[in-house]
Enzyme design. Structure first.
Site, PDB file in Angstrom:
ATOM      1  N   HIS A 151     -14.918   5.423   3.591  1.00 16.39           N
ATOM      2  CA  HIS A 151     -16.346   5.121   3.535  1.00 16.39           C
ATOM      3  C   HIS A 151     -16.839   4.978   2.095  1.00 16.39           C
ATOM      4  CE1 HIS A 151     -20.715   6.136   3.674  1.00 16.39           C
ATOM      5  NE2 HIS A 151     -20.670   5.374   4.751  1.00 16.39           N
TER       6      HIS A 151
ATOM      7  N   HIS B 119      12.060   1.619   5.986  1.00 16.78           N
ATOM      8  CA  HIS B 119      11.893   0.197   5.659  1.00 16.78           C
ATOM      9  C   HIS B 119      12.383  -0.654   6.833  1.00 16.78           C
ATOM     10  CE1 HIS B 119      11.675  -3.485   3.499  1.00 16.78           C
ATOM     11  NE2 HIS B 119      11.643  -2.949   2.292  1.00 16.78           N
TER      12      HIS B 119
ATOM     13  N   HIS C  44      -2.538  20.367   5.810  1.00 17.70           N
ATOM     14  CA  HIS C  44      -3.478  19.291   5.491  1.00 17.70           C
ATOM     15  C   HIS C  44      -2.771  17.943   5.622  1.00 17.70           C
ATOM     16  CE1 HIS C  44      -5.951  22.513   3.791  1.00 17.70           C
ATOM     17  NE2 HIS C  44      -4.869  22.900   3.142  1.00 17.70           N
TER      18      HIS C  44
ATOM     19  N   CYS D  85       0.797  -1.225   0.000  1.00 19.45           N
ATOM     20  CA  CYS D  85       0.000   0.000   0.000  1.00 19.45           C
ATOM     21  C   CYS D  85       0.831   1.278   0.000  1.00 19.45           C
ATOM     22  CB  CYS D  85      -0.938   0.004   1.205  1.00 19.45           C
ATOM     23  SG  CYS D  85      -2.127  -1.357   1.208  1.00 19.45           S
TER      24      CYS D  85
ATOM     25  N   ASN E 106     -10.472   0.705   1.060  1.00 20.62           N
ATOM     26  CA  ASN E 106      -9.011   0.709   0.994  1.00 20.62           C
ATOM     27  C   ASN E 106      -8.604   0.307  -0.417  1.00 20.62           C
ATOM     28  OD1 ASN E 106      -6.266   0.355   1.186  1.00 20.62           O
ATOM     29  ND2 ASN E 106      -6.332  -1.045   2.927  1.00 20.62           N
TER      30      ASN E 106
ATOM     31  N   HIS F  67      -3.230   7.440   4.533  1.00 19.59           N
ATOM     32  CA  HIS F  67      -3.598   6.179   3.880  1.00 19.59           C
ATOM     33  C   HIS F  67      -4.825   5.575   4.554  1.00 19.59           C
ATOM     34  CE1 HIS F  67      -3.546   2.165   2.350  1.00 19.59           C
ATOM     35  NE2 HIS F  67      -3.117   1.637   3.479  1.00 19.59           N
TER      36      HIS F  67
END
Length: 466
Positions: A373, A247, A340, A168, A377, A344
């Protein structure tokens, strides 16, 4: 005398020329977003409560305990009834996918969003110098980037990258590739394409850590057009300020918490371990430690250092062994350098956790909650749906800063900061429905329709037949 003057001024001239070259090269290394286009599948791919129930009933490996687990997961997920699934789900073939299903899913997105993006930007496919595609769960030959090159008849000298298995957080990894290529080549166009293929990756077993992924992931994607041509700055939407990648793949606990594997029956699925929140928190903290000095004003860093020293001093003077329960907060006022927050949409718990850690308000978290919503995802592309929501709500003003935060298998946490170049207000994928958001409630109707399962007994339970 003339020779002396020449010998005197030549080094000065040389230094000036080098300084000018350094400044010029740095300006050409800037990374701008000219435009982006999120993907909105057709309505016949929309996933409602009734359809979800049908899909779950098709899995004959599930029992009452698994039904109760799935009901609890979907009710608390924050996902609504207007998300999208791949076409294979609607033909009832999710347990027996073909290679063509995954490719069709991707090509449907490619042909829609890339075409719209290039047409709106007035850029020909033949003008693209760099193409970076990230789709984690589908590896085909020829690769997906080559399929895009073929469809749009791009130049033979185009530089292509095709990323798989990045999870992702792959959008910002792709962005990092674009940024680094821009450092070596001037006045180039780059096309970044990010999505996920769900068609070949449905899990048909009953392992709870693997069926959870079936509930969370939905179809989506985004195409982004970037450039380092400073003459196009007036057309740009965003300017990249910094990017940090963390990582933790060297840590076994982090490596194994989010991994594609087989269950005890040999069925392939995506395992989400119980230690996933812990791994995400570790990578998030390490990432913030690096990016904070790059994005926050000096006064905030000094304030945080002084407050930390006072807290440390007080802890040393307090009774040993006492701890303060509750979620961990960063203690840094990120709003002093960020306007802002583009988070994710990994799930309601992910959004809540980041909100607590960064001390964000519901206004700050609204774009991520509404995206989860409405679209679910969508893996690596989810950040861009969140950004599009902010734009559709006309929040993005010239000079504002946007912090993007993403998590992915590995375990990885990547973040970057964008500066808004001009006032933005296009609706993108939210254009026709932004006035409906936020809705009065984010509750989905799954409990209302299937709540009776909670009262069933495993010894007498029998699934109703249509």
């Amino acid at each position: 005398m003339e020779l002396f003057s020449f010998l005197l001024f030549f080094p000065i001239l040389l230094v000036c020329l080098k300084l000018w070259k350094c400044v010029s090269d740095r300006r050409d290394q800037e990374c701008y977003i000219l435009d982006y286009q999120c993907y909105k599948p057709t309505d016949d791919r929309m996933v409602g409560t009734e359809f979800c129930g049908e899909v779950i009933k098709r899995n004959k490996n599930l029992g009452l305990n698994e039904y109760k687990f799935l009901l609890k997961a979907i009710v608390s997920s924050g996902i609504g009834e207007q998300t999208y699934a791949p076409r294979i789900m609607f033909s009832g073939r999710e347990e027996s996918p073909k290679l063509a299903d995954g490719i069709l899913e991707m090509e449907e997105f490619f042909h829609d969003s890339i075409g719209k993006l290039l047409s709106r930007a007035g850029v020909s496919p033949q003008e693209i110098d760099l193409l970076v595609v990230n789709v984690s769960m589908l590896s085909a030959v020829p690769c997906l980037s080559t399929r895009i090159v073929n469809h749009y008849k791009m130049r033979e000298d185009i530089k292509c990258f095709n990323l798989t298995g990045m999870g992702c957080s792959a959008s910002l990894i792709s962005l990092d590739i674009v940024r680094n290529v821009f450092k070596s080549y001037r006045n180039k166009y780059a096309l970044l394409v990010t999505s996920e293929s769900l068609s070949p990756n449905w899990y048909a077993g009953n392992d709870r850590s693997m069926i959870l992924a079936n509930c969370l992931f939905r179809s989506g994607g985004c195409a982004i057009l970037l450039t380092n041509n400073k003459s196009l700055k007036h057309r740009a939407m965003f300017k990249l300020k910094c990017l940090v990648r963390t990582h933790h793949g060297a840590r076994d606990e982090s490596y194994n918490c989010c991994i594609q594997t087989e269950d005890e029956k040999g069925r392939v699925g995506f395992h989400l371990g119980k230690n996933l929140p812990k791994a995400a928190t570790r990578s998030f903290v390490d990432n913030l430690r690096v990016i904070s000095p790059k994005i926050l004003p000096v006064r905030e860093l000094v304030r945080f250092m002084l407050v930390s020293l006072v807290k440390k001093w007080n802890r040393q003077g307090s009774t040993k062994g006492t701890t303060t329960p509750g979620p961990v907060r960063s203690g840094v006022n990120f709003k002093s350098g960020v306007d802002h927050f583009c988070i994710h949409t990994g799930g309601k718990a992910v959004i809540d956790g980041i909100g607590i850690s960064l001390d964000l308000t519901e206004y700050d978290l609204e774009p991520a909650r509404m995206t989860l919503h409405r679209f679910g995802n969508t893996s690596a592309s989810s950040l861009w749906y969140v950004l599009a929501y902010m734009e559709a709500k006309k929040r993005l003003k010239k000079g504002d800063k946007v912090l993007m935060i993403s998590f992915g298998a590995g375990f990885k946490c990547n973040s970057c900061l964008w500066e808004i170049v001009r006032d933005l207000g296009d609706g993108n994928v939210w254009k026709d429905e932004i006035e409906k958001y936020p809705p009065k409630t984010l509750l989905n109707p799954y409990m209302e329709k299937y709540g009776w399962i909670q009262d069933e007994d495993i010894s007498t339970f029998k699934l109703p037949q249509d």
